[in-house]
Design an enzyme around this catalytic site. Structure first.
Site, PDB file in Angstrom:
ATOM      1  N   GLU A 157      39.783 -89.133   5.123  1.00  0.00           N
ATOM      2  CA  GLU A 157      39.807 -88.201   3.983  1.00  0.00           C
ATOM      3  C   GLU A 157      39.691 -86.766   4.475  1.00  0.00           C
ATOM      4  O   GLU A 157      39.425 -86.526   5.656  1.00  0.00           O
ATOM      5  CB  GLU A 157      38.677 -88.536   3.007  1.00  0.00           C
ATOM      6  CG  GLU A 157      38.920 -89.867   2.302  1.00  0.00           C
ATOM      7  CD  GLU A 157      37.852 -90.227   1.300  1.00  0.00           C
ATOM      8  OE1 GLU A 157      37.183 -89.321   0.775  1.00  0.00           O
ATOM      9  OE2 GLU A 157      37.679 -91.420   1.051  1.00  0.00           O
ATOM     10  N   ARG A 196      31.188 -80.069  -0.389  1.00  0.00           N
ATOM     11  CA  ARG A 196      30.819 -81.375   0.171  1.00  0.00           C
ATOM     12  C   ARG A 196      31.977 -81.997   0.959  1.00  0.00           C
ATOM     13  O   ARG A 196      33.129 -81.970   0.527  1.00  0.00           O
ATOM     14  CB  ARG A 196      30.455 -82.318  -0.979  1.00  0.00           C
ATOM     15  CG  ARG A 196      30.163 -83.732  -0.565  1.00  0.00           C
ATOM     16  CD  ARG A 196      29.848 -84.554  -1.783  1.00  0.00           C
ATOM     17  NE  ARG A 196      30.976 -84.577  -2.682  1.00  0.00           N
ATOM     18  CZ  ARG A 196      31.776 -85.630  -2.845  1.00  0.00           C
ATOM     19  NH1 ARG A 196      31.557 -86.743  -2.196  1.00  0.00           N
ATOM     20  NH2 ARG A 196      32.769 -85.555  -3.697  1.00  0.00           N
ATOM     21  N   SER A 252      21.279 -94.640 -13.137  1.00  0.00           N
ATOM     22  CA  SER A 252      21.719 -95.919 -12.560  1.00  0.00           C
ATOM     23  C   SER A 252      22.977 -95.767 -11.701  1.00  0.00           C
ATOM     24  O   SER A 252      23.796 -96.670 -11.635  1.00  0.00           O
ATOM     25  CB  SER A 252      21.949 -96.936 -13.665  1.00  0.00           C
ATOM     26  OG  SER A 252      23.007 -96.514 -14.507  1.00  0.00           O
ATOM     27  N   ASP A 272      22.137 -83.418 -17.600  1.00  0.00           N
ATOM     28  CA  ASP A 272      20.820 -83.450 -18.297  1.00  0.00           C
ATOM     29  C   ASP A 272      19.683 -83.389 -17.286  1.00  0.00           C
ATOM     30  O   ASP A 272      18.643 -82.785 -17.551  1.00  0.00           O
ATOM     31  CB  ASP A 272      20.544 -84.712 -19.118  1.00  0.00           C
ATOM     32  CG  ASP A 272      21.740 -85.489 -19.524  1.00  0.00           C
ATOM     33  OD1 ASP A 272      22.849 -85.097 -19.164  1.00  0.00           O
ATOM     34  OD2 ASP A 272      21.533 -86.499 -20.195  1.00  0.00           O
ATOM     35  N   LYS A 300      20.804 -93.782 -19.601  1.00  0.00           N
ATOM     36  CA  LYS A 300      21.093 -93.322 -20.960  1.00  0.00           C
ATOM     37  C   LYS A 300      22.237 -94.070 -21.636  1.00  0.00           C
ATOM     38  O   LYS A 300      22.398 -93.995 -22.843  1.00  0.00           O
ATOM     39  CB  LYS A 300      21.319 -91.820 -20.999  1.00  0.00           C
ATOM     40  CG  LYS A 300      22.629 -91.296 -20.494  1.00  0.00           C
ATOM     41  CD  LYS A 300      22.702 -89.806 -20.865  1.00  0.00           C
ATOM     42  CE  LYS A 300      23.916 -89.157 -20.311  1.00  0.00           C
ATOM     43  NZ  LYS A 300      24.021 -87.750 -20.628  1.00  0.00           N
ATOM     44  N   ALA A 326      22.255 -93.953  -6.083  1.00  0.00           N
ATOM     45  CA  ALA A 326      20.929 -93.507  -5.612  1.00  0.00           C
ATOM     46  C   ALA A 326      19.825 -94.244  -6.369  1.00  0.00           C
ATOM     47  O   ALA A 326      18.882 -94.761  -5.765  1.00  0.00           O
ATOM     48  CB  ALA A 326      20.773 -91.999  -5.803  1.00  0.00           C
ATOM     49  N   HIS A 360      38.024 -81.479  -7.393  1.00  0.00           N
ATOM     50  CA  HIS A 360      38.828 -82.395  -6.572  1.00  0.00           C
ATOM     51  C   HIS A 360      40.282 -81.937  -6.677  1.00  0.00           C
ATOM     52  O   HIS A 360      40.779 -81.699  -7.778  1.00  0.00           O
ATOM     53  CB  HIS A 360      38.686 -83.839  -7.074  1.00  0.00           C
ATOM     54  CG  HIS A 360      39.167 -84.842  -6.079  1.00  0.00           C
ATOM     55  ND1 HIS A 360      40.507 -85.016  -5.801  1.00  0.00           N
ATOM     56  CD2 HIS A 360      38.509 -85.709  -5.283  1.00  0.00           C
ATOM     57  CE1 HIS A 360      40.632 -85.951  -4.868  1.00  0.00           C
ATOM     58  NE2 HIS A 360      39.435 -86.385  -4.537  1.00  0.00           N
ATOM     59  N   GLY A 368      37.148 -93.307  -2.912  1.00  0.00           N
ATOM     60  CA  GLY A 368      37.329 -93.208  -1.464  1.00  0.00           C
ATOM     61  C   GLY A 368      36.422 -94.129  -0.693  1.00  0.00           C
ATOM     62  O   GLY A 368      36.859 -95.068  -0.024  1.00  0.00           O
ATOM     63  N   GLY A 369      35.107 -93.907  -0.776  1.00  0.00           N
ATOM     64  CA  GLY A 369      34.206 -94.808  -0.093  1.00  0.00           C
ATOM     65  C   GLY A 369      32.951 -94.159   0.433  1.00  0.00           C
ATOM     66  O   GLY A 369      32.449 -93.195  -0.134  1.00  0.00           O
ATOM     67  N   LEU A 383      27.989 -90.985  -1.392  1.00  0.00           N
ATOM     68  CA  LEU A 383      27.405 -92.329  -1.511  1.00  0.00           C
ATOM     69  C   LEU A 383      26.454 -92.587  -0.347  1.00  0.00           C
ATOM     70  O   LEU A 383      25.418 -93.225  -0.504  1.00  0.00           O
ATOM     71  CB  LEU A 383      28.497 -93.406  -1.574  1.00  0.00           C
ATOM     72  CG  LEU A 383      29.409 -93.394  -2.818  1.00  0.00           C
ATOM     73  CD1 LEU A 383      30.367 -94.583  -2.801  1.00  0.00           C
ATOM     74  CD2 LEU A 383      28.625 -93.402  -4.118  1.00  0.00           C
TER      75      LEU A 383
END
Ligand code: SIN
Length: 521
Positions: free
Chosen positions: A112, A370, A12, A208, A34, A15, A229, A47-48, A376
């Site tokens: 960023e 990344r 949830s 998982d 879960k 995505a 990070h 961040g966004g 997002l």
């Protein structure tokens, strides 16, 4: 108990929520999660969403920043899709009612690390993940075509003859095993950074999804690239939370104990260099100083403006006795899994009817590191593409499944937490931000010892969770051992340089030798 849906979405985060919302126009959808629906990595994103919305910005520039940050390992086609389709997905969200922060009537855009343009949309200042996730939760909760099953743990992906028919689930509410059949199944279970002790992720994010997919024969790609990070709050008690890169985007400097800026001269973007560069520089600074943290300093900035822009970080700092307008103690923490389950540009995997989206997917976009706030966006773009692909492709699923008789021995909970803590200590210390063959082999050996000394019971939930946890840690370690170089988020003390011999993705598949496959340009 059996249930049947057109679309099964497991997870949830953004995505899963976005895909469920979009799929609901084609059929009945079940979201299985879960814990509760608002527990996800997406929810914590500060961040966004990085997307081109400004007239002085272009998808080609976003493409270049993504490729440059990715350390030579991004596949070009998915990145092109991301930067070109992303702006429309953001528009769709805005048209549906999502409110991003504005400045003088225009979308407010943050900056960023690794971005050469301001292009990060945010909401609620630094609560973007929460605001977007909550917006999507509101959409899916009020949708008659969507049923939400909280506290339902996926324990097996149901596959026969390389066709997926759904998932076996443990319902923690009724303490019963269930079979969910779906014409299409999408795994959107997020990343794995909570296998590390120091992490920005919720404690449920232990990979998982990776273990479930590995177990049924999916290809697992680039697991060595766990992104740390650079700036997670540091406290002696170990408590941590993310200090968004956008804080540096608003002008905060990184300084050492002597208040000296150490990013100058290390990269043309200084504090806003890509994440791997900044995290490594912080690690080296801490090592040189023999300290546990460095600092973000903000006392040269307008304090009131900073508090308005970052209300959540300000409140968390205050609760921890820190005035964010002066300086914040920070150190790197495990944050994002750049690899995952290999998919094509439609979220499809090597198992028919099984789709993977979000952080769990390895689409080829993230490379070795990344670019900030691309995740997002990836959830939106590839969540939609996967549903479109499902809609056009139908395979006959098998309904020939039975209840296997799983049990959950709840008294194992304390032992599980204890062992999980031991594992996260091992991962942090020996397979963390800086690794070597010696430390990785030591970690593997420790994990083997834990496996041997654990009382594993067949078809028991805590036993399964422990096996999955160890499986994911080993996938990370094995890939890190095989990549004898330092690139992006993989930093090897014994192989400190980039090697052209490793311009490949690593692929791990159950029962097969690990292989490397070419980057697609
Ligand atoms: C941050 O706000 O620094 C995190 C954003 C991201 O991980 O992309």
């Amino acid at each position: 108990m059996f249930q049947k849906y057109n679309y099964l979405i497991v997870g949830s985060g953004l995505a899963g929520l976005y895909a469920a919302w979009y799929a609901s126009k084609y059929g009945k959808v079940a979201i299985l999660t879960k814990s509760s629906i608002d527990v996800s990595n997406s929810y914590h994103a500060q961040g966004g969403i990085a997307a081109v919305t400004d007239k002085d910005d272009f998808p080609a520039l976003h493409f270049k920043d993504t490729i440059d940050a990715g350390g030579g390992l991004c596949d070009y086609k998915p990145v092109e899709i991301l930067v070109n389709e992303g702006p429309q997905r953001v528009k769709d969200l805005i048209e549906a009612g999502m409110k991003f922060d504005k400045e003088k009537g225009h979308l407010a855009l943050g900056l960023e690390g690794g971005h050469h343009k301001r292009r990060v949309l945010h909401a609620g200042g630094d609560s973007t993940g929460k605001m977007v996730s909550q917006f999507m939760i509101d959409q899916v909760s009020s949708n008659e075509n969507i049923d939400i099953f909280e506290n339902h743990i996926a324990i097996e992906i149901l596959v026969k003859d390389k066709i997926c028919s759904g998932v076996r689930v443990w319902d923690c509410n009724s303490q019963k095993e269930m079979v969910f059949l779906g014409d299409h199944t999408m795994m959107a279970l997020g990343g794995t950074s909570a296998v590390y002790k120091r992490t920005t992720n919720p404690e449920t994010t232990v990979g998982d999804g990776v273990a479930l997919c590995y177990n049924i024969g999916n290809q697992i790609c680039d697991m060595e690239f766990i992104q740390f990070h650079p700036t997670s709050f540091y406290s002696e008690k170990g408590f941590t939370f993310l200090i968004s890169e956008a804080v540096r985007g608003e002008g905060a400097y990184l300084v050492n104990r002597d208040n000296k800026r150490f990013m100058i001269g290390k990269h043309e973007l200084k504090e806003l260099a890509p994440r791997d560069v900044v995290a490594k520089a912080i690690f080296n600074e801490m090592k040189m100083e023999k300290s546990s943290n460095v600092y973000l300093t903000l006392d040269h900035l307008d304090g009131e403006k900073i508090k308005r822009r970052f209300p959540m970080i300000n409140s968390l700092c205050e609760k921890n006795g820190c005035d964010m307008t002066k300086r914040i103690p920070v150190a790197p923490a495990a944050h994002y899994m750049c690899g995952g389950v290999k998919t094509n540009v439609d979220g499809a995997t090597n198992i028919t009817n099984l789709y993977v989206c979000g952080e769990l997917a390895s689409t080829g976009i993230m490379g070795a590191n990344r670019l900030a706030s691309n995740s997002l966006l990836e959830c939106l773009v590839f969540g939609k593409r996967a549903v479109d692909h499902c809609h056009k492709n139908n395979a006959k699923i098998s309904e020939d499944y039975k209840i296997e008789g799983y049990s959950c021995l709840n008294e194992k909970d304390d032992t599980f937490v204890e062992v999980k803590n031991r594992i996260s200590d091992i991962m942090n210390q020996y397979a963390g931000i800086i690794k070597s063959e010696k430390s990785l082999k030591f970690a593997l050996n420790e994990l083997d010892n834990i496996s041997k000394s654990s009382n594993i019971i067949e078809n028991e939930i805590y036993s399964l969770r422990l096996e999955n946890l160890i499986c994911v840690c080993k996938l990370i370690i094995n890939a890190a051992l095989l990549r004898k170089e330092s690139r992006g988020a993989q930093i090897r003390e014994d192989y400190p340089d980039v090697s052209n011999g490793y311009l490949h993705h690593s692929i791990q598949e159950k029962g097969k030798e690990t292989t490397f496959i070419n980057i697609e340009k």
